[in-house]
Design a protein around this motif. Structure first.
Motif, short mmCIF file in Angstrom:
data_model
loop_
_atom_site.label_atom_id
_atom_site.label_comp_id
_atom_site.label_asym_id
_atom_site.label_seq_id
_atom_site.Cartn_x
_atom_site.Cartn_y
_atom_site.Cartn_z
N ARG A 1 23.52 107.13 35.94
CA ARG A 1 22.38 107.10 36.69
C ARG A 1 21.04 107.01 35.81
NH1 ARG A 1 24.14 112.16 40.49
NH2 ARG A 1 25.54 111.12 41.86
N LEU A 2 21.13 107.71 34.74
CA LEU A 2 20.12 107.61 33.44
C LEU A 2 20.03 106.30 32.86
CD1 LEU A 2 17.91 109.53 32.36
CD2 LEU A 2 19.65 110.07 30.45
N ALA A 3 21.30 105.53 32.88
CA ALA A 3 21.14 104.14 32.41
C ALA A 3 20.44 103.12 33.35
CB ALA A 3 22.47 103.70 32.01
N PHE A 4 20.54 103.48 34.78
CA PHE A 4 20.24 102.74 35.59
C PHE A 4 18.76 102.80 35.53
CE2 PHE A 4 18.52 102.52 40.06
CZ PHE A 4 18.95 101.46 40.43
N ILE A 5 18.10 104.01 35.47
CA ILE A 5 16.57 104.22 35.58
C ILE A 5 15.95 103.37 34.34
CG2 ILE A 5 14.82 105.92 35.12
CD1 ILE A 5 16.64 107.94 36.52
N HIS A 6 16.74 103.69 33.02
CA HIS A 6 15.99 102.92 32.09
C HIS A 6 16.17 101.41 32.05
CE1 HIS A 6 15.41 106.43 29.63
NE2 HIS A 6 16.78 106.96 29.78
N GLY A 7 17.46 101.02 32.78
CA GLY A 7 17.57 99.36 33.17
C GLY A 7 16.27 98.88 33.98
N CYS A 8 15.87 99.68 34.92
CA CYS A 8 15.17 99.33 35.81
C CYS A 8 13.58 99.24 35.11
CB CYS A 8 14.76 100.08 37.11
SG CYS A 8 16.23 99.92 38.37
N LYS A 9 13.46 100.47 34.28
CA LYS A 9 12.21 100.39 33.46
C LYS A 9 12.13 99.16 32.67
CE LYS A 9 11.22 104.99 33.47
NZ LYS A 9 11.26 106.59 32.53
N HIS A 10 13.20 98.89 31.95
CA HIS A 10 13.37 97.55 31.07
C HIS A 10 13.08 96.30 31.83
CE1 HIS A 10 14.43 95.23 27.74
NE2 HIS A 10 15.36 94.70 28.36
N VAL A 11 13.91 95.91 32.94
CA VAL A 11 13.57 94.87 33.64
C VAL A 11 12.01 94.66 34.10
CG1 VAL A 11 13.99 93.68 35.75
CG2 VAL A 11 15.87 94.47 34.59
N PHE A 12 11.53 95.95 34.58
CA PHE A 12 10.10 96.05 34.97
C PHE A 12 9.14 95.48 33.86
CE2 PHE A 12 6.13 98.24 35.45
CZ PHE A 12 5.69 97.80 36.78
N ASN A 13 9.35 95.97 32.51
CA ASN A 13 8.73 95.69 31.53
C ASN A 13 8.50 94.31 31.16
OD1 ASN A 13 7.54 98.31 31.39
ND2 ASN A 13 9.09 99.06 30.03
N PRO B 1 13.32 86.35 29.24
CA PRO B 1 14.28 87.28 29.56
C PRO B 1 15.37 86.58 30.55
CG PRO B 1 12.29 87.64 30.77
CD PRO B 1 11.94 86.43 29.97
N LEU B 2 16.32 87.33 30.08
CA LEU B 2 17.78 86.95 30.87
C LEU B 2 18.59 88.03 31.51
CD1 LEU B 2 19.82 84.45 31.03
CD2 LEU B 2 20.69 85.03 28.92
N LEU B 3 18.91 87.64 32.66
CA LEU B 3 19.81 88.71 33.27
C LEU B 3 21.07 88.04 33.54
CD1 LEU B 3 20.17 91.41 34.85
CD2 LEU B 3 19.40 90.33 36.86
N GLN B 4 22.28 88.70 32.96
CA GLN B 4 23.31 88.04 33.07
C GLN B 4 24.10 88.64 34.32
OE1 GLN B 4 25.88 86.67 29.64
NE2 GLN B 4 27.01 88.34 30.23
N VAL B 5 24.65 87.97 35.13
CA VAL B 5 25.80 88.49 36.33
C VAL B 5 27.10 88.11 36.15
CG1 VAL B 5 25.63 88.42 38.86
CG2 VAL B 5 23.27 88.22 37.57
N ALA B 6 27.82 89.16 36.40
CA ALA B 6 29.32 88.65 36.27
C ALA B 6 29.61 87.91 37.54
CB ALA B 6 29.99 90.17 36.44
N PRO B 7 30.66 87.08 36.93
CA PRO B 7 30.98 85.92 38.22
C PRO B 7 31.42 86.42 39.52
CG PRO B 7 31.86 85.40 35.91
CD PRO B 7 31.07 86.90 35.92
N LEU B 8 32.28 87.78 39.59
CA LEU B 8 32.65 88.28 40.88
C LEU B 8 31.59 88.87 41.67
CD1 LEU B 8 35.95 89.83 39.68
CD2 LEU B 8 35.76 87.81 40.95
N MET C 1 14.05 96.03 42.77
CA MET C 1 14.62 97.21 42.63
C MET C 1 13.86 97.83 41.55
SD MET C 1 16.59 99.63 43.40
CE MET C 1 17.92 99.20 44.31
N SER C 2 13.74 97.13 40.25
CA SER C 2 12.97 97.60 39.06
C SER C 2 11.31 98.25 39.52
CB SER C 2 12.88 96.65 37.96
OG SER C 2 12.12 95.74 38.31
N LYS C 3 10.73 97.50 40.22
CA LYS C 3 9.41 97.84 40.62
C LYS C 3 9.47 98.92 41.46
CE LYS C 3 7.51 93.22 40.70
NZ LYS C 3 6.60 92.15 41.44
#
Length: 197
Positions: A13-25, A122-129, A176-178
Motif C-alpha cells: 500500500r505504501l508503494a502504491f502511494i509512492h507510485g501515485c506520487k511519482h506518476v503525478f510528479n 516518462p514511460l509506464l510499462q504494462v504487463a501483457p496479461l 488515479m495518481s491525481k
C-alpha cells in the motif's frame, strides 16, 4: 545474492502511494498534460494510439523491410509520431514467457525505449496479461469486440486495439495518481478505505 522477501500488505500500500506520487510528479514535470502515446511493439506490426485532449487516433506501423532495418523504420515512425510533443508514454512490457522471438522483441523494445529515454519522456510499462483483464476479454482475439462494446470505437487491427487499451490504462494511472495526491493520504491503512470508497 540473497532473494528479496515479498512485500507485506502494508508495504504494498505504501508503494502504491509512492507510485501515485511519482506518476503525478513526472506527468506534471515532463509531459504535455493532455497527451498520451501508447505503443504495442511487435516486429510484424507495431500498434500505436495517441490521445490528445480526449481525442483518439490509432494505427499500426508495418514496415516492408526486413531485419534490423525494420526495427529502425519502426523507431523512425515513433519519432515522427512524437515530433516536438511531450506525451506521457505507455508501452506493453515484454512477454517473458514467450518461446519464440524474444531476441527480436528485445531489440525492438530497446530501440523504442531508447528514443523515449533520449527525449526524456516518462514511460509506464504494462504487463501483457493486463490488456485482456482491463477490458475483461476472454481471449486476445475478443479485445476488439470489447472495445466496440465498451467504448463504441471500431478498431480493425489487433495491435492498434492493444495500443488503445494501453492508452486507457495510462489515462487511468494519471487520473488515479491525481486523486491520490489530492486526497493527501500518507497512511497505508487509510488508502485501503479510500480505494474501497
Amino acid at each position: 545474492m540473497p532473494r528479496r522477501r515479498p512485500m507485506n500488505v502494508k508495504e504494498q500500500r505504501l508503494a502504491f502511494i509512492h507510485g501515485c506520487k511519482h506518476v503525478f510528479n513526472i506527468h506534471g514535470d515532463k509531459c504535455d498534460s493532455n497527451e498520451i502515446l501508447a505503443i504495442d511493439p511487435a516486429r510484424g506490426s507495431t500498434g500505436w494510439c495517441y490521445r490528445i485532449n480526449g481525442k483518439i487516433k490509432t494505427g499500426t506501423i508495418t514496415p516492408s523491410t526486413h531485419g534490423f532495418s525494420k526495427v529502425m523504420k519502426v523507431g523512425g515512425s515513433i519519432k515522427k509520431k512524437i515530433g516536438k510533443r511531450r506525451p506521457f508514454c505507455v508501452i506493453e512490457g515484454y512477454a517473458l514467457n514467450a518461446k519464440w522471438g524474444r531476441e527480436s522483441a528485445g531489440e525492438l523494445g530497446g530501440v523504442i525505449r531508447s528514443i523515449l529515454y533520449y527525449r526524456q519522456l516518462p514511460l509506464l510499462q504494462v504487463a501483457p496479461l493486463t490488456l485482456k483483464a482491463w477490458v475483461q476479454a476472454k481471449s486476445k482475439a475478443s479485445i476488439m469486440l470489447e472495445i466496440l462494446d465498451r467504448y463504441k470505437l471500431k478498431i480493425d487491427q489487433d495491435d492498434a486495439a492493444d495500443a488503445f487499451v494501453l492508452q486507457e490504462v495510462g489515462n487511468a494511472a494519471i487520473l488515479m495518481s491525481k486523486a491520490v495526491v489530492a486526497s493527501g493520504i500518507e497512511d497505508p491503512d487509510e488508502i485501503r478505505v479510500w480505494l474501497k470508497n
